[in-house]
Motif scaffolding. Structure first.
Motif, short mmCIF file in Angstrom:
data_model
loop_
_atom_site.label_atom_id
_atom_site.label_comp_id
_atom_site.label_asym_id
_atom_site.label_seq_id
_atom_site.Cartn_x
_atom_site.Cartn_y
_atom_site.Cartn_z
N ILE A 1 0.82 -1.21 0.00
CA ILE A 1 0.00 0.00 0.00
C ILE A 1 0.86 1.27 0.00
O ILE A 1 0.35 2.35 -0.25
CB ILE A 1 -0.99 0.02 1.18
CG1 ILE A 1 -0.27 -0.09 2.51
CG2 ILE A 1 -2.03 -1.08 1.02
CD1 ILE A 1 -1.16 0.16 3.71
N CYS B 1 -1.97 4.06 -0.04
CA CYS B 1 -3.36 3.63 -0.23
C CYS B 1 -3.93 3.19 1.11
O CYS B 1 -3.55 2.16 1.65
CB CYS B 1 -3.41 2.47 -1.22
SG CYS B 1 -2.73 2.83 -2.84
N LYS B 2 -4.83 4.00 1.65
CA LYS B 2 -5.45 3.71 2.95
C LYS B 2 -6.83 3.13 2.72
O LYS B 2 -7.68 3.77 2.09
CB LYS B 2 -5.58 4.97 3.79
CG LYS B 2 -4.27 5.58 4.21
CD LYS B 2 -4.54 6.80 5.07
CE LYS B 2 -3.25 7.42 5.55
NZ LYS B 2 -3.50 8.61 6.39
N GLU B 3 -7.06 1.93 3.25
CA GLU B 3 -8.37 1.32 3.09
C GLU B 3 -9.42 2.10 3.87
O GLU B 3 -9.18 2.57 4.98
CB GLU B 3 -8.35 -0.13 3.57
CG GLU B 3 -9.68 -0.83 3.32
CD GLU B 3 -9.70 -2.29 3.70
OE1 GLU B 3 -10.78 -2.88 3.61
OE2 GLU B 3 -8.65 -2.83 4.09
N GLN C 1 -11.38 -1.07 -5.39
CA GLN C 1 -10.71 -2.31 -5.82
C GLN C 1 -11.79 -3.35 -6.10
O GLN C 1 -12.41 -3.88 -5.18
CB GLN C 1 -9.78 -2.79 -4.71
CG GLN C 1 -9.00 -4.05 -5.06
CD GLN C 1 -7.87 -3.76 -6.01
OE1 GLN C 1 -6.98 -3.01 -5.69
NE2 GLN C 1 -7.91 -4.33 -7.20
N ARG D 1 -13.14 -3.43 -2.04
CA ARG D 1 -12.62 -2.53 -1.01
C ARG D 1 -12.43 -1.13 -1.60
O ARG D 1 -12.15 -0.98 -2.78
CB ARG D 1 -11.28 -3.03 -0.48
CG ARG D 1 -11.41 -4.32 0.30
CD ARG D 1 -10.08 -4.73 0.85
NE ARG D 1 -10.21 -5.96 1.61
CZ ARG D 1 -9.22 -6.52 2.26
NH1 ARG D 1 -8.03 -5.97 2.25
NH2 ARG D 1 -9.41 -7.63 2.93
N TYR E 1 -10.40 2.61 -1.21
CA TYR E 1 -9.15 3.16 -0.72
C TYR E 1 -9.10 4.67 -0.94
O TYR E 1 -9.59 5.17 -1.96
CB TYR E 1 -7.95 2.54 -1.45
CG TYR E 1 -7.76 1.09 -1.12
CD1 TYR E 1 -6.95 0.69 -0.07
CD2 TYR E 1 -8.41 0.10 -1.86
CE1 TYR E 1 -6.78 -0.65 0.24
CE2 TYR E 1 -8.25 -1.24 -1.56
CZ TYR E 1 -7.43 -1.61 -0.51
OH TYR E 1 -7.27 -2.93 -0.20
N VAL F 1 -6.44 7.23 -1.83
CA VAL F 1 -5.10 7.20 -2.41
C VAL F 1 -4.49 8.59 -2.26
O VAL F 1 -4.99 9.56 -2.81
CB VAL F 1 -5.13 6.77 -3.89
CG1 VAL F 1 -3.72 6.72 -4.47
CG2 VAL F 1 -5.83 5.42 -4.04
#
Length: 134
Positions: free
Chosen positions: A13, A30-32, A69, A74, A76, A78
């Motif tokens: 990520i 990239c944080k979920e 995604q 999911r 994210y 970014v």
């Protein structure tokens, strides 16, 4: 479904990226985003659009967008930060040749332009679609 069940390769990520047709490199995070937090981020984005005058200069070198995604459903956030070309030059000189040059990065003011953001989002989204983020 377990991410290991997919045939897609796993991607970290945090990474550096340089899209096509772009001179710059970017530090990417990239944080979920959990489903329960999506309304918060949508409202925050809308507020930022409505309050453009409050954007500080310290964030001109940062671009944030959202990515879905498809393989594992999911979302994210970014975060892309422009990497200073001088920082890259300093890093390469120090780590490859063992020399530390005194190049001044304080004078280097980096900021995004709209075409740069669009190009980065397009290519990075295409790139990330080939991987599972982990």
């Amino acid at each position: 479904m377990n991410p290991t069940d997919y045939s897609q390769p796993i991607h970290p990520i945090f990474f550096f990226y340089q899209p096509e047709n772009d001179f710059y490199h970017y530090k990417v995070n990239c944080k979920e985003i959990k489903y329960k937090d999506i309304p918060y981020f949508l409202n925050k984005s809308l507020n930022n659009l409505n309050n453009r005058d409050h954007v500080t200069k310290s964030h001109e070198n940062e671009h944030i967008f959202f990515y879905y995604q498809q393989y594992d459903n999911r979302f994210y956030q970014v975060i892309c930060e422009l990497v200073s070309p001088t920082a890259i030059t300093n890093y390469l000189n120090e780590n490859i040749y063992g020399i530390k040059l005194q190049q001044n990065m304080d004078q280097e003011k980096l900021s995004f332009i709209i075409e740069q953001k669009q190009n980065l989002e397009f290519h990075l989204t295409q790139y990330l679609s080939n991987y599972l983020l982990n």
